[in-house]
Enzyme design. Structure first.
Site, short mmCIF file in Angstrom:
data_model
loop_
_atom_site.label_atom_id
_atom_site.label_comp_id
_atom_site.label_asym_id
_atom_site.label_seq_id
_atom_site.Cartn_x
_atom_site.Cartn_y
_atom_site.Cartn_z
N HIS A 191 -51.74 -43.28 41.56
CA HIS A 191 -51.54 -44.36 40.58
C HIS A 191 -50.45 -44.03 39.58
O HIS A 191 -50.54 -44.38 38.40
CB HIS A 191 -52.87 -44.68 39.88
CG HIS A 191 -54.04 -44.63 40.82
ND1 HIS A 191 -54.99 -43.65 40.77
CD2 HIS A 191 -54.35 -45.39 41.88
CE1 HIS A 191 -55.87 -43.85 41.74
NE2 HIS A 191 -55.49 -44.89 42.44
N CYS A 192 -49.44 -43.31 40.04
CA CYS A 192 -48.26 -42.97 39.21
C CYS A 192 -48.62 -42.15 37.98
O CYS A 192 -47.89 -42.16 36.99
CB CYS A 192 -47.48 -44.20 38.79
SG CYS A 192 -46.84 -45.12 40.16
N ALA A 193 -49.76 -41.47 38.00
CA ALA A 193 -50.17 -40.67 36.84
C ALA A 193 -50.64 -39.30 37.33
O ALA A 193 -51.83 -38.96 37.20
CB ALA A 193 -51.25 -41.40 36.06
#
Lengths: 393, 348
Positions: free
Chosen positions: A343-345
């Site tokens: 989730h791009c984190a």
């Protein structure tokens, strides 16, 4: 199909968003502010109404300081790259989305800035005291995500904002996951830079977003061009919002965003959030005692300010199964859309021990029902029982 | 042009000096440099073609040496992409030819660049999807192409001349359902069958390039070397009136709509392959049948199943196939490797 990926983008939108965009695009979509004819003026008026509606939602008394961007990423880049100077120190956290992490990392690697990354508690909450302790005489900016897009945990932005204000630091809030879902007030919470996107909990279309730039901040424009005003000026005008809004805006998208914001205001952020929280809580209770699942983030009883301290996001894994496999089975065999991965984190996953494979993220929205959650809980349990066995019979 | 080198070919009357001259000015593209592609490339370079481009996405493996004549053990040690190893070898065979090896996965994004200027396209691929892409490009540009395939001891070939003959899409509605057909990796391949069909393919290319359309084979060639059967099927040679590609100009593979999608996944070291077309139709793979086919190639201990998926270990990686044909390949971020392994073991 049951859609449970609202943290990526809300879907579906309220019907008035589709209606407004269709009607606007067919009937009134002349280029705003570029000519004096009636249609053009109306288009411009439409944009100003969107600006006003958003300024109202975020408690900003000067709507012209709210500029439109492509999305939250665009807004964050505009803030970070338009603000920081060589030698500046920035305090951020390991919970950030890559939209914050990457621009900061890149400036750090170029030797322009230094960065301190504060870690959250194991449950995913930040202690403002840790930020206070990280302040140096070179600190210029505190950049903080409001709601984690992996855990849903909501950070005490008011406390951090007041702390930053006391120490004369600037405060950037990434409200991509929270705008429309949690109360945000730039004045009360001492937010100097508020970045948000239109297509999540504000129910607008993709390609819309914005940056509120408080009166204490002067940003270098990183996109220069036509503004429809002050055209004789050889450089970008000083006046906001023109200073940061070169080029034809996405006025069709902004018409949709206005309808989305009106839906949020009419319905109430509290009602929207509580609906999602009730669904997340239902899922947590359905899976909580089942040892085949690893659930990430705080327990359902965690509270902040008298209510649940998380956005409607639940990250989980089925023990022994890759999240991507679980996500594909949910889609393929059960018609349930969720997101798997980082989730791009990536920083958040390192904190919670789910790096590098990530998690299955289930994020209900305002249009999901308890029945949707009952179905996803059942599907997850069935998948957990279906561990692959050797073909040797 | 040196005539001495090509004397025997010039003496063959239908080619003659004029044909040889035409050949020296012509260009061809070989797509896929496996058993068929490498023989065809070798024969074309020896014949004195002007320019040859060879496109292949794979790196040489030991099991290729049984049938792929451009490669040897030294190439294997060097670990070069097949396209580049082929280029080196083809230049050694005939230094007068302009040869270009391109190590790339042909897909809708690059097809129009990589196939440009071909006067004939030679099929050396191992999957239907890429053939339908070639077919679209050929129809759009009016380029002749020669469909060829080989599995076990059976080999097939058909000349496809846009505007004159039927096209590949006239014969098949869409890509066969993934996992529904045997592949060389699961059913094996006899090298002589591939070489035989490559020889016919090269002959057809020579006819096209030396301007002898009257000599082209019409219809589908179907040979089984083991059974000793040699057939030419003439059933249908005219385009199908309902063909979306050659009659309606809908190039669904070239415009990416019908083509599979291969993407690197966020997080895991993994690639996802989503086959084109079939999932929308609700078609499902028979995972049990696929598992049985894979058992002989991979060994039963490398395969496991649940009601929702089939998993197999392959060259240090793990592939997971779902009933709608979607697959995840764990252990790599290389999308062309994922397409290779998918088309080899599942079938595209």
């Amino acid at each position: 199909m049951i859609y449970l990926d609202n943290a990526a983008t809300s879907f579906p939108k309220p019907s008035e968003v589709y209606g407004e965009m269709d009607e606007f695009f067919r009937e009134r979509a002349a280029n705003p502010g570029r000519a004096g004819y009636r249609l053009s003026t109306e288009a411009e008026k439409g944009i100003e109404m969107t600006r006003k509606a958003l300024a109202g939602l975020f408690g900003a008394s000067e709507p012209q300081r709210l500029v439109f961007t492509l999305n939250a990423t665009d807004a964050i880049n505009m803030a970070i790259k338009g603000l920081l100077n060589p030698g500046d120190h920035v305090i951020t956290t390991t919970l950030e989305h890559n939209a914050v992490t990457r621009p900061l990392n890149s400036l750090e690697r170029q030797g322009v800035i230094t960065v301190t990354r504060v870690r959250p508690s194991p449950q995913g909450f930040l202690d403002p005291g840790d930020i206070k302790r990280a302040i140096t005489h070179k600190t210029r900016l505190v950049a903080l995500v409001h709601a984690s897009n992996v855990l849903g945990t909501v950070q005490p932005i008011g406390d951090v904002g007041r702390l930053a204000r006391e120490r004369d630091l600037l405060f950037l809030v990434d409200a991509a996951q929270s705008a429309g879902l949690w109360p945000v007030n730039v004045e009360e919470q001492c937010i100097d830079l508020l970045a948000f996107t239109g297509h999540k909990s504000l129910f607008g279309p993709p390609g819309t977003g914005g940056l509120y730039v408080g009166g204490r901040v002067e940003l270098r424009p990183w996109r220069e061009g036509g503004t429809g005003v002050d055209s004789q000026n050889p450089v970008q005008p000083e006046d906001m919002p023109f200073r940061l809004e070169g080029g034809t805006p996405n006025f069709v998208g902004l018409a949709g965003l206005k309808a989305g914001v009106e839906f949020v205001s009419r319905t109430g952020t509290d009602k929207i959030r509580r609906h999602g929280q009730a669904l997340t809580s239902q899922l947590l209770h359905a899976l909580g005692d089942d040892t085949r699942f690893t659930l990430y983030g705080p327990p359902p009883e965690a509270e902040v300010g008298g209510g649940p301290a998380t956005s409607p996001i639940l990250s989980l894994n089925i023990r022994g199964m890759e999240p991507q496999v679980v996500g594909t089975i949910l889609d393929e065999s059960f018609g349930i859309a969720v997101r798997s991965g980082l989730h791009c984190a990536p920083g958040t996953h390192k904190e919670i021990g789910s790096f590098p494979q990530g998690t299955v993220r289930i994020s209900p929205g305002f249009f999901n029902t308890g029945d949707d959650i009952a179905q996803v809980a059942l599907a997850l349990k069935e998948i957990a029982s279906s561990t692959a066995v050797s073909s040797r019979q | 042009m040196k005539t001495e080198r090509y004397l025997r070919q010039i003496l063959f009357h239908p080619i003659g000096k004029e044909g040889q001259r035409r050949l020296a000015e012509s260009s061809a593209v070989v797509v896929g440099c496996g058993a068929i592609g490498s023989t065809t490339a070798s024969l074309l370079v020896r014949s004195g073609i002007g320019y040859l481009r060879v496109i292949d996405r794979d790196v040489l493996e030991e099991s290729n040496l049984q049938r792929q004549e451009l490669f040897d053990e030294e190439d294997l040690r060097e670990g070069l992409p097949k396209a580049l190893a082929a280029e080196k070898r083809l230049r050694r065979i005939n230094s007068a030819i302009r040869v270009e090896g391109i190590a790339a996965d042909l897909n809708p994004t690059n097809a129009e660049t990589l196939l440009r200027d071909a006067q004939v396209i030679l099929d050396g691929t191992d999957n239907f999807e890429t053939r339908l892409l070639l077919n679209d490009y050929a129809l759009k540009t009016g380029t002749p192409w020669i469909y060829s395939a080989c599995l076990g001891s059976q080999a097939l070939l058909m000349d496809i001349l846009p505007g004159k003959t039927l096209c590949l899409r006239c014969l098949v509605d869409s890509v066969p359902l993934p996992g529904s057909l045997p592949t060389c990796e699961t059913a094996g391949i006899l090298a002589p069958a591939a070489k035989l069909i490559a020889s016919i393919q090269t002959t057809e290319a020579l006819k096209i390039l030396t301007n002898h359309p009257e000599a082209l084979i019409s219809g589908l060639v179907n040979i089984d070397l083991w059974k000793g059967s040699f057939q030419k099927v003439d059933t249908q040679t005219a385009p199908s009136p309902t063909c979306p590609a050659c009659q309606k100009g809908e190039y669904e593979f070239l415009n990416a709509k019908g083509f599979s999608l291969t993407t690197t996944l966020c997080g895991s070291n993994a690639v996802q392959i989503t086959p084109g077309g079939n999932a929308e139709n609700g078609a499902k793979i028979d995972l049990v049948a696929l598992s049985l086919r894979l058992q002989s190639a991979l060994g039963v201990d490398n395969i496991s199943q649940s009601p929702y998926l089939l998993k197999f270990r392959l060259k240090g990686r793990e592939m997971v196939i779902f009933p709608d044909g979607r697959a995840l390949l764990f252990g790599t971020q290389d999308t062309s490797l994922a397409r290779t392994l998918y088309s080899q073991y599942v079938g595209l």
